[in-house]
Write a protein that holds these residues in place. Structure first.
Motif, PDB file in Angstrom:
ATOM      1  N   THR A   1      -9.700  18.273  -2.364  1.00  0.00           N
ATOM      2  CA  THR A   1      -8.687  18.472  -1.317  1.00  0.00           C
ATOM      3  C   THR A   1      -8.391  17.210  -0.520  1.00  0.00           C
ATOM      4  OG1 THR A   1     -10.387  19.197   0.242  1.00  0.00           O
ATOM      5  CG2 THR A   1      -9.247  20.914  -1.030  1.00  0.00           C
ATOM      6  N   ASP A   2      -9.173  16.147  -0.675  1.00  0.00           N
ATOM      7  CA  ASP A   2      -8.899  14.902   0.052  1.00  0.00           C
ATOM      8  C   ASP A   2      -8.392  13.857  -0.933  1.00  0.00           C
ATOM      9  OD1 ASP A   2     -11.486  14.835  -1.146  1.00  0.00           O
ATOM     10  OD2 ASP A   2     -11.948  13.027   0.003  1.00  0.00           O
ATOM     11  N   TRP A   3      -7.368  13.141  -0.526  1.00  0.00           N
ATOM     12  CA  TRP A   3      -6.701  12.210  -1.434  1.00  0.00           C
ATOM     13  C   TRP A   3      -6.490  10.865  -0.758  1.00  0.00           C
ATOM     14  CZ3 TRP A   3      -6.685  14.307  -6.017  1.00  0.00           C
ATOM     15  CH2 TRP A   3      -6.687  15.695  -6.123  1.00  0.00           C
ATOM     16  N   PRO A   4      -6.795   9.780  -1.461  1.00  0.00           N
ATOM     17  CA  PRO A   4      -6.493   8.457  -0.895  1.00  0.00           C
ATOM     18  C   PRO A   4      -4.993   8.170  -1.001  1.00  0.00           C
ATOM     19  CG  PRO A   4      -7.373   8.224  -3.099  1.00  0.00           C
ATOM     20  CD  PRO A   4      -7.445   9.699  -2.754  1.00  0.00           C
ATOM     21  N   ASP A   5      -4.554   7.200  -0.241  1.00  0.00           N
ATOM     22  CA  ASP A   5      -3.163   6.761  -0.358  1.00  0.00           C
ATOM     23  C   ASP A   5      -2.958   6.119  -1.734  1.00  0.00           C
ATOM     24  OD1 ASP A   5      -2.481   7.549   2.218  1.00  0.00           O
ATOM     25  OD2 ASP A   5      -3.049   5.616   3.084  1.00  0.00           O
ATOM     26  N   PRO A   6      -1.725   6.159  -2.237  1.00  0.00           N
ATOM     27  CA  PRO A   6      -1.483   5.504  -3.520  1.00  0.00           C
ATOM     28  C   PRO A   6      -1.716   3.998  -3.402  1.00  0.00           C
ATOM     29  CG  PRO A   6       0.577   6.221  -2.537  1.00  0.00           C
ATOM     30  CD  PRO A   6      -0.527   6.760  -1.683  1.00  0.00           C
ATOM     31  N   PRO A   7      -2.184   3.371  -4.470  1.00  0.00           N
ATOM     32  CA  PRO A   7      -2.461   1.937  -4.389  1.00  0.00           C
ATOM     33  C   PRO A   7      -1.224   1.093  -4.098  1.00  0.00           C
ATOM     34  CG  PRO A   7      -2.872   2.771  -6.619  1.00  0.00           C
ATOM     35  CD  PRO A   7      -2.523   3.936  -5.760  1.00  0.00           C
ATOM     36  N   GLU A   8      -0.048   1.597  -4.400  1.00  0.00           N
ATOM     37  CA  GLU A   8       1.196   0.850  -4.146  1.00  0.00           C
ATOM     38  C   GLU A   8       1.636   0.889  -2.690  1.00  0.00           C
ATOM     39  OE1 GLU A   8       1.102   2.556  -8.245  1.00  0.00           O
ATOM     40  OE2 GLU A   8       0.920   3.433  -6.275  1.00  0.00           O
ATOM     41  N   LEU A   9       0.990   1.718  -1.883  1.00  0.00           N
ATOM     42  CA  LEU A   9       1.466   1.920  -0.509  1.00  0.00           C
ATOM     43  C   LEU A   9       1.446   0.636   0.313  1.00  0.00           C
ATOM     44  CD1 LEU A   9       2.537   3.926   1.549  1.00  0.00           C
ATOM     45  CD2 LEU A   9       0.176   4.381   2.206  1.00  0.00           C
ATOM     46  N   ASP A  10       0.366  -0.137   0.230  1.00  0.00           N
ATOM     47  CA  ASP A  10       0.295  -1.383   1.019  1.00  0.00           C
ATOM     48  C   ASP A  10       1.445  -2.318   0.679  1.00  0.00           C
ATOM     49  OD1 ASP A  10      -1.963  -0.583   2.386  1.00  0.00           O
ATOM     50  OD2 ASP A  10      -3.339  -1.579   1.009  1.00  0.00           O
ATOM     51  N   GLU A  11       1.706  -2.494  -0.605  1.00  0.00           N
ATOM     52  CA  GLU A  11       2.818  -3.363  -1.018  1.00  0.00           C
ATOM     53  C   GLU A  11       4.154  -2.815  -0.533  1.00  0.00           C
ATOM     54  OE1 GLU A  11       5.108  -4.971  -5.010  1.00  0.00           O
ATOM     55  OE2 GLU A  11       3.154  -4.018  -5.228  1.00  0.00           O
ATOM     56  N   ALA A  12       4.329  -1.507  -0.639  1.00  0.00           N
ATOM     57  CA  ALA A  12       5.585  -0.886  -0.220  1.00  0.00           C
ATOM     58  C   ALA A  12       5.827  -1.113   1.265  1.00  0.00           C
ATOM     59  CB  ALA A  12       5.570   0.608  -0.527  1.00  0.00           C
ATOM     60  N   VAL A  13       4.807  -0.879   2.064  1.00  0.00           N
ATOM     61  CA  VAL A  13       4.954  -1.046   3.516  1.00  0.00           C
ATOM     62  C   VAL A  13       5.168  -2.516   3.858  1.00  0.00           C
ATOM     63  CG1 VAL A  13       3.719  -0.856   5.714  1.00  0.00           C
ATOM     64  CG2 VAL A  13       3.672   1.039   4.082  1.00  0.00           C
ATOM     65  N   ARG A  14       4.396  -3.384   3.236  1.00  0.00           N
ATOM     66  CA  ARG A  14       4.480  -4.823   3.538  1.00  0.00           C
ATOM     67  C   ARG A  14       5.820  -5.424   3.140  1.00  0.00           C
ATOM     68  NH1 ARG A  14       0.506  -5.994   0.710  1.00  0.00           N
ATOM     69  NH2 ARG A  14       1.560  -6.834  -1.110  1.00  0.00           N
ATOM     70  N   THR A  15       6.363  -5.014   2.003  1.00  0.00           N
ATOM     71  CA  THR A  15       7.540  -5.711   1.487  1.00  0.00           C
ATOM     72  C   THR A  15       8.860  -4.972   1.642  1.00  0.00           C
ATOM     73  OG1 THR A  15       7.182  -4.845  -0.732  1.00  0.00           O
ATOM     74  CG2 THR A  15       6.171  -6.963  -0.223  1.00  0.00           C
ATOM     75  N   HIS A  16       8.827  -3.641   1.802  1.00  0.00           N
ATOM     76  CA  HIS A  16      10.085  -2.916   1.740  1.00  0.00           C
ATOM     77  C   HIS A  16      10.416  -2.012   2.932  1.00  0.00           C
ATOM     78  CE1 HIS A  16      10.811  -4.279  -2.315  1.00  0.00           C
ATOM     79  NE2 HIS A  16       9.664  -3.783  -2.728  1.00  0.00           N
ATOM     80  N   VAL A  17       9.441  -1.562   3.688  1.00  0.00           N
ATOM     81  CA  VAL A  17       9.736  -0.572   4.732  1.00  0.00           C
ATOM     82  C   VAL A  17      10.705  -1.120   5.760  1.00  0.00           C
ATOM     83  CG1 VAL A  17       8.778   0.720   6.690  1.00  0.00           C
ATOM     84  CG2 VAL A  17       7.725   0.887   4.450  1.00  0.00           C
TER      85      VAL A  17
END
Length: 69
Positions: free
Chosen positions: A45-61
């Motif tokens: 029931t517990d899930w880590p964030d996807p590994p792409e999340l850091d890159e997505a936030v850093r480069t595109h948000v």
């Protein structure tokens, strides 16, 4: 809240997907999805964030949030 917080991250993840688009990346995503389905079926029931999340936030948000309406 969805438009300000969730949608920009989802769109940023889509941009990361487009940056990495390849057969190999698609196969890795399919394997990760299958693993998540199996783990959910066995009670996880517990899930880590996807590994792409850091890159997505850093480069595109910020680009997604600052797009013209």
């Amino acid at each position: 809240d969805y438009l300000r917080q969730v949608l920009p991250v989802k769109l940023a993840l889509e941009l990361v997907y487009l940056d990495r688009a390849s057969l190999g990346y698609d196969l890795r995503l399919i394997a990760r999805t299958a693993a998540v389905i199996f783990q959910a079926a066995t009670g996880r029931t517990d899930w880590p964030d996807p590994p792409e999340l850091d890159e997505a936030v850093r480069t595109h948000v910020s680009a997604v949030r600052n797009r013209p309406s």
